[in-house]
Write a protein that holds these residues in place. Structure first.
Motif, PDB file in Angstrom:
ATOM      1  N   LYS A 151       0.803  -1.217   0.000  1.00 62.61           N
ATOM      2  CA  LYS A 151       0.000   0.000   0.000  1.00 62.61           C
ATOM      3  C   LYS A 151       0.839   1.272   0.000  1.00 62.61           C
ATOM      4  CE  LYS A 151      -3.722   0.142   2.540  1.00 62.61           C
ATOM      5  NZ  LYS A 151      -4.614   0.052   3.698  1.00 62.61           N
ATOM      6  N   ASP A 152       2.146   1.128   0.157  1.00 66.19           N
ATOM      7  CA  ASP A 152       2.990   2.312   0.169  1.00 66.19           C
ATOM      8  C   ASP A 152       3.414   2.729  -1.234  1.00 66.19           C
ATOM      9  OD1 ASP A 152       4.548  -0.019  -0.016  1.00 66.19           O
ATOM     10  OD2 ASP A 152       6.347   1.086   0.560  1.00 66.19           O
ATOM     11  N   TYR A 198       3.063   4.280  -4.885  1.00 66.86           N
ATOM     12  CA  TYR A 198       2.287   5.182  -5.727  1.00 66.86           C
ATOM     13  C   TYR A 198       2.311   4.640  -7.155  1.00 66.86           C
ATOM     14  CZ  TYR A 198       2.459   8.765  -2.049  1.00 66.86           C
ATOM     15  OH  TYR A 198       2.329   9.464  -0.889  1.00 66.86           O
ATOM     16  N   LYS A 232      -3.037   7.818  -0.273  1.00 66.24           N
ATOM     17  CA  LYS A 232      -1.677   7.600   0.219  1.00 66.24           C
ATOM     18  C   LYS A 232      -0.971   8.917   0.493  1.00 66.24           C
ATOM     19  CE  LYS A 232       1.529   4.941   1.549  1.00 66.24           C
ATOM     20  NZ  LYS A 232       1.352   4.468   2.928  1.00 66.24           N
TER      21      LYS A 232
END
Length: 289
Positions: free
Chosen positions: A86-87, A89, A111
């Motif tokens: 999830k980190d 981009y 994010k």
């Protein structure tokens, strides 16, 4: 102290402003995050081709008193990254279908806000709200996409009867800064923190002894260094295809936080203004039906 401290984001943002030796430590950590919690200070020094003393200096630069505290923070940061990465981009890719675009842009914006919450300083937010509450006038300065953030700030604070104005071109900014005086607050919005027009305006504002607030990237820049209060954001603009999407949503969130902080603290006084502005807009809307 940050609201939700994530040391990996801090390292990413500060890496390019470190000393050459400290940068070697940072780059090794970012490239090998999973193994870092299991390394002794000596092992990390050897693997990053530095020294024990260099690793310790790096830890202190990051705000830690010792290596053990630093490793605990690394472990906590790794724990916040789930199996879905999830980190990460995602940039705009040619030919993306609309479903992918909806998903990626929404994810990037979420994010950007989450990462900004990892670096923003709660004490700096409190200081900013305090000076805004006591201000005679709030003046926003920003160029290009940052100017849109300024216009949003002007609109919000005007709703609670705070005298506000946004200046979004270089000439008007210099003129406005020259006329600032005691009790005024100047808010400077710049992702890079190195926009020439903004720095020229900041210099004039500081000569007039007004309170200055910077909304800019959480990294070393002239704006970050010289402003009285720093509200740092963090979000990589991946390529020119992405434009200022991530930084814009993060900066708008900072404006919302400041507005809500002031409005909440002064709710008894500002409620009447919020009610009046809401009612007049609602009546205009009903009249057009």
């Amino acid at each position: 102290m940050a609201i939700n401290d994530n040391i990996l984001i801090k390292i990413r943002e500060m890496k390019d402003n470190l000393t050459p030796v400290e940068r070697m430590v940072a780059e090794y950590i970012l490239a090998n995050t999973e193994e870092i919690p299991h390394l002794s200070i000596k092992s990390l020094a050897q693997l990053s081709k530095t020294s024990d003393a260099s690793v310790l200096r790096f830890c202190k630069t990051m705000g830690y008193s010792g290596y053990r505290n630093f490793i605990v923070s690394i472990s906590a940061a790794l724990g916040s990254i789930d199996e879905e990465q999830k980190d990460v981009y995602t940039d705009i890719q040619p030919g993306d279908d609309l479903f992918t675009i909806i998903s990626n842009i929404s994810h990037n914006n979420i994010k950007s806000i989450e990462d900004t919450l990892s670096v923003i300083d709660r004490n700096e937010v409190a200081r900013a709200v305090k000076v805004l509450r006591s201000s005679n006038r709030i003046v926003f300065f920003g160029i290009g996409a940052s100017g849109l953030i300024c216009m949003d700030g002007e609109q919000k604070f005007s709703r609670i009867n705070k005298m506000s104005h946004a200046y979004t071109d270089g000439h008007s900014q210099l003129t406005a800064a020259t006329l600032l005086g005691k009790g005024d607050v100047a808010i400077f919005v710049s992702n890079s923190g190195d926009t020439v027009e903004i720095l020229d305006t900041l210099e004039i504002a500081k000569k007039n002894n007004v309170s200055t607030i910077a909304i800019t990237r959480y990294s070393k820049s002239e704006l970050a260094d010289k402003a009285d209060i720093l509200l740092g954001i963090t979000t990589p603009e991946i390529t020119m295809r992405s434009g200022a999407m991530g930084s814009r949503i993060a900066m708008l969130t900072i404006i919302d936080i400041l507005f809500a902080g002031v409005a909440s603290a002064e709710y008894k006084n500002v409620k009447k203004y919020l009610t009046k502005t809401h009612n007049i807009l609602a009546s205009k809307h009903r009249g057009r039906k």
